[in-house]
Design an enzyme around this catalytic site. Structure first.
Site, short mmCIF file in Angstrom:
data_model
loop_
_atom_site.label_atom_id
_atom_site.label_comp_id
_atom_site.label_asym_id
_atom_site.label_seq_id
_atom_site.Cartn_x
_atom_site.Cartn_y
_atom_site.Cartn_z
N ASP A 138 0.83 -1.03 -0.11
CA ASP A 138 -0.09 -0.27 -0.31
C ASP A 138 0.67 1.58 -0.51
O ASP A 138 2.29 1.21 0.39
CB ASP A 138 -1.04 -0.18 1.47
CG ASP A 138 -1.81 1.63 1.38
OD1 ASP A 138 -2.39 1.78 0.24
OD2 ASP A 138 -2.44 1.98 2.26
N SER A 139 -0.04 2.11 -0.21
CA SER A 139 1.18 3.72 0.28
C SER A 139 1.48 3.95 1.15
O SER A 139 2.11 4.90 1.70
CB SER A 139 0.41 4.84 -0.78
OG SER A 139 -0.60 5.45 0.22
N CYS A 182 -4.28 -1.86 -1.84
CA CYS A 182 -4.38 -0.11 -1.83
C CYS A 182 -5.78 -0.70 -2.78
O CYS A 182 -5.36 -0.99 -4.26
CB CYS A 182 -3.20 0.61 -2.32
SG CYS A 182 -3.56 1.56 -2.84
N GLU A 210 -2.79 9.39 8.44
CA GLU A 210 -1.21 8.53 8.55
C GLU A 210 -0.66 9.70 9.45
O GLU A 210 -0.18 9.16 9.70
CB GLU A 210 -0.72 9.27 7.06
CG GLU A 210 -0.82 8.21 5.62
CD GLU A 210 -0.12 6.51 6.37
OE1 GLU A 210 1.17 6.92 6.82
OE2 GLU A 210 -0.47 6.18 5.27
N CYS A 266 -10.68 2.88 0.14
CA CYS A 266 -9.68 3.16 -0.18
C CYS A 266 -9.33 2.43 1.69
O CYS A 266 -9.74 2.51 2.45
CB CYS A 266 -9.24 4.50 0.35
SG CYS A 266 -7.99 4.82 1.47
N HIS A 314 -7.55 3.03 3.99
CA HIS A 314 -7.18 3.61 4.92
C HIS A 314 -8.76 4.07 5.66
O HIS A 314 -8.62 4.75 7.15
CB HIS A 314 -7.07 5.45 4.83
CG HIS A 314 -4.94 4.99 4.53
ND1 HIS A 314 -4.47 4.43 2.99
CD2 HIS A 314 -4.39 5.57 5.07
CE1 HIS A 314 -2.91 4.43 3.12
NE2 HIS A 314 -3.39 5.10 4.27
N1 DGL Z 1 -4.77 2.78 0.76
C1 DGL Z 1 -4.93 3.68 -0.08
C2 DGL Z 1 -6.53 2.81 -0.87
O1 DGL Z 1 -6.48 2.18 -0.32
C3 DGL Z 1 -4.46 4.57 -0.52
C4 DGL Z 1 -4.26 5.58 -0.01
C5 DGL Z 1 -3.21 7.26 -0.74
O2 DGL Z 1 -1.92 6.81 -0.78
O3 DGL Z 1 -4.24 8.38 -1.47
O4 DGL Z 1 -6.40 4.03 -2.34
#
Ligand code: DGL
Length: 259
Positions: free
Chosen positions: A10-11, A73, A151, A183, A185
């Protein structure tokens, strides 16, 4: 039984919501996780940049000898999955396909999707849902502030409440059956989201993936002797503190340079 590890990326910390569920379902699997904190956020980057970043993560995971890769992600799934599948021989799963299959099983028809700007721009959720489910209504909402807030560890404070309230406004009167947290997150905000949409099933894609894996994958009974590994591509961030909260345990994190 293939004892090689499962790879995930993931990011940032978001993909740990997927890691946590997969680990719960498969405690005897070793997982190697990459948080590409150097290139965070993926949600505001171009498709080309997401493909390049995803390839760096996949190349690294392959060099760690993983047997399969889960793209933990939403943005990388919607922007890069097709290219990655065409480029590599290794099995690669994103978060969209298992979730669409779950929604089809449930026979849900009114679906809200919240995700990053990149994911919403790609329209991947709507395209994939409409491909598999007739008469489905999909309502998209981009939420670009949420991943950076996650984050930062701002997932339960007043800022989070107000931001989520604003983003969910467009779902009023839509009579949603389910809201996809598009997402990875966003499960960190699940408690607040639930307050605003108490009658809607909130879909955590990590849980769906873990369930689908349980249906299709044999569980190894051997106790793993190898510890999971968590790598990040830039250490100047809050990753460790937030990750500890998500996983509710101490973790060891290693920095790596993926260029
Ligand atoms: N966790 C991410 C997603 O599922 C990425 C969020 C990001 O880096 O902008 O899209």
């Amino acid at each position: 039984m293939d004892n090689r590890p499962i790879g995930m990326f993931d990011s940032g910390v978001g993909g740990l919501t997927v890691y946590k569920e997969v680990k719960k379902a498969f405690p005897n699997e070793q997982i190697i996780y990459v948080g590409d904190t150097k290139r965070f956020p993926y949600g505001s980057k171009t498709k080309e940049n997401i493909i390049n970043a995803s390839k760096k993560c996949v190349d690294f995971l392959i060099s760690e000898n993983v047997k399969e890769i889960i793209i933990a992600c939403g943005t990388a799934t919607s922007r890069a999955l097709d290219t990655l599948k065409a480029t590599y021989d290794i099995p690669i799963t994103g978060i969209i396909e298992p979730t669409v299959s779950y929604i089809k099983e449930k026979n849900y028809k009114n679906i809200g999707v919240i995700a990053t700007r990149g994911t919403i721009e790609s329209n991947s959720w709507k395209i994939n849902l409409e491909k598999k489910i007739s008469d489905v209504n999909v309502y998209n909402q981009e939420c670009p502030l949420l991943a950076p807030m996650a984050e930062e560890g701002w997932t339960k404070n007043e800022v989070a409440k107000l931001t989520i309230k604003e983003y969910l406004k467009n779902f009023e009167n839509k009579k949603l059956d389910a809201l996809i947290l598009g997402c990875t997150h966003y499960p960190l905000f699940e408690a607040i989201i639930k307050q605003y949409l108490p009658d809607v099933e909130i879909i955590n894609t990590g849980k769906v993936i873990a369930n689908k894996m349980e249906q299709s994958k044999e569980k190894t009974k051997e106790n793993i002797t190898k510890e999971d590994k968590i790598f990040i591509t830039d250490t100047q961030c809050n990753f460790e503190a937030v990750a500890k909260k998500i996983l509710e345990k101490d973790i060891k994190i290693e920095g790596i340079d993926l260029g």
